[in-house]
Design a protein around this motif. Structure first.
Motif, mmCIF file in Angstrom:
data_model
loop_
_atom_site.group_PDB
_atom_site.id
_atom_site.type_symbol
_atom_site.label_atom_id
_atom_site.label_comp_id
_atom_site.label_asym_id
_atom_site.label_seq_id
_atom_site.Cartn_x
_atom_site.Cartn_y
_atom_site.Cartn_z
ATOM 1 N N TYR A 160 -3.925 18.023 -1.319
ATOM 2 C CA TYR A 160 -3.342 17.503 0.021
ATOM 3 C C TYR A 160 -2.317 16.753 0.031
ATOM 4 N N VAL A 161 -1.296 16.717 1.176
ATOM 5 C CA VAL A 161 0.041 16.334 1.186
ATOM 6 C C VAL A 161 0.154 15.657 2.413
ATOM 7 N N CYS A 162 0.777 14.282 2.606
ATOM 8 C CA CYS A 162 1.088 13.846 3.668
ATOM 9 C C CYS A 162 2.334 13.005 3.603
ATOM 10 N N VAL A 163 3.235 13.202 4.796
ATOM 11 C CA VAL A 163 4.393 12.551 4.860
ATOM 12 C C VAL A 163 4.440 11.631 6.173
ATOM 13 N N MET A 164 4.995 10.694 6.030
ATOM 14 C CA MET A 164 5.193 9.896 7.371
ATOM 15 C C MET A 164 6.435 9.458 7.544
ATOM 16 N N VAL A 165 6.813 9.461 8.676
ATOM 17 C CA VAL A 165 8.324 8.993 8.946
ATOM 18 C C VAL A 165 8.232 7.831 9.937
ATOM 19 N N ALA A 166 9.001 6.836 9.608
ATOM 20 C CA ALA A 166 8.799 5.453 10.552
ATOM 21 C C ALA A 166 10.362 5.356 11.146
ATOM 22 N N ARG A 202 0.205 3.404 2.184
ATOM 23 C CA ARG A 202 0.535 2.100 1.219
ATOM 24 C C ARG A 202 2.127 2.502 0.973
ATOM 25 N N GLU A 203 2.604 3.380 0.619
ATOM 26 C CA GLU A 203 3.849 3.667 0.403
ATOM 27 C C GLU A 203 4.780 3.124 1.488
ATOM 28 N N LEU A 204 4.432 3.399 2.853
ATOM 29 C CA LEU A 204 4.877 3.027 4.066
ATOM 30 C C LEU A 204 4.915 1.654 4.232
ATOM 31 N N ALA A 205 3.946 1.042 4.202
ATOM 32 C CA ALA A 205 3.737 -0.306 4.077
ATOM 33 C C ALA A 205 4.669 -1.129 3.106
ATOM 34 N N ARG A 206 4.708 -0.646 1.708
ATOM 35 C CA ARG A 206 5.668 -1.091 0.955
ATOM 36 C C ARG A 206 7.005 -1.210 1.388
ATOM 37 N N LEU A 207 7.544 -0.101 1.970
ATOM 38 C CA LEU A 207 8.678 0.220 2.641
ATOM 39 C C LEU A 207 9.037 -0.689 3.551
ATOM 40 N N LEU A 208 8.042 -0.824 4.516
ATOM 41 C CA LEU A 208 8.225 -1.795 5.758
ATOM 42 C C LEU A 208 8.333 -3.081 5.223
#
Length: 183
Positions: free
Chosen positions: A109-115, A177-183
């Protein structure tokens, strides 16, 4: 509390994101005019959604676009970025049929999020979950391919492991979790 406007109409994705990011206020930007998902990659599609979301999100919220899919080794990485269209309303049946007779059952499974922030700043986060495709469906939680996806190191499918397991281990939870870390 930081705010996120998720550019999606999928309540399952909203619930997963809320569970993965409990310190964020997250709202769904589901509308009748979503953008076409015609990018060549998950990141392209996530960015398309995030840009669309940015046009409709509150100014103090990050607009988040997400794209995800499943990649089966025996199918040369397909359905990949075309997962939603390929599954055509029956993801489990379609995957089992496509892998009939195949010995190679590896998948991920792969997921990419862009904020995107109101000032144009952009963040990209990715999450993956390695595993394999079971020969038959089992379990009654989750959605999509979860009844046939067995995570690496586990015996039950994601649907059998349950939503509590999925909240902490899914490809979307990892990207969140990676997005939260970046935010």
């Amino acid at each position: 509390m930081p705010r996120i406007a998720l550019a999606s109409g999928n309540p399952h994705k909203l619930e997963e994101l809320r569970r993965a990011l409990p310190r964020f206020e997250i709202q769904l930007l589901g509308r009748d005019d979503p953008p076409p998902e015609d990018g060549a990659t998950y990141e392209d599609n996530a960015r398309i959604k995030a840009r669309w979301g940015r046009a409709h999100a509150p100014e103090d919220a990050w607009a988040v676009g997400e794209d995800s899919g499943i990649e089966a080794v025996a199918l040369g990485g397909a359905p990949g970025v075309h997962t939603a269209r390929w599954a055509a309303g029956d993801p489990v049946g379609r995957m089992l049929e496509a892998l009939t007779g195949e010995k190679e059952r590896g998948a991920r499974y792969v997921c990419v999020m862009v904020a995107i922030a109101a000032d144009g700043r952009e963040l990209v986060a990715e999450g993956m979950l390695q595993g394999s495709i079971a020969r038959e469906a089992s379990g009654d939680e989750g959605f999509g391919f979860d009844p046939v996806f067995v995570p690496e190191g586990e015996t039950p499918t994601v649907a059998g492991l349950g939503d509590a397991w999925k909240r902490g281990h899914s490809h979307r939870a990892r990207a969140a979790r990676e997005l939260a870390r970046l935010l």
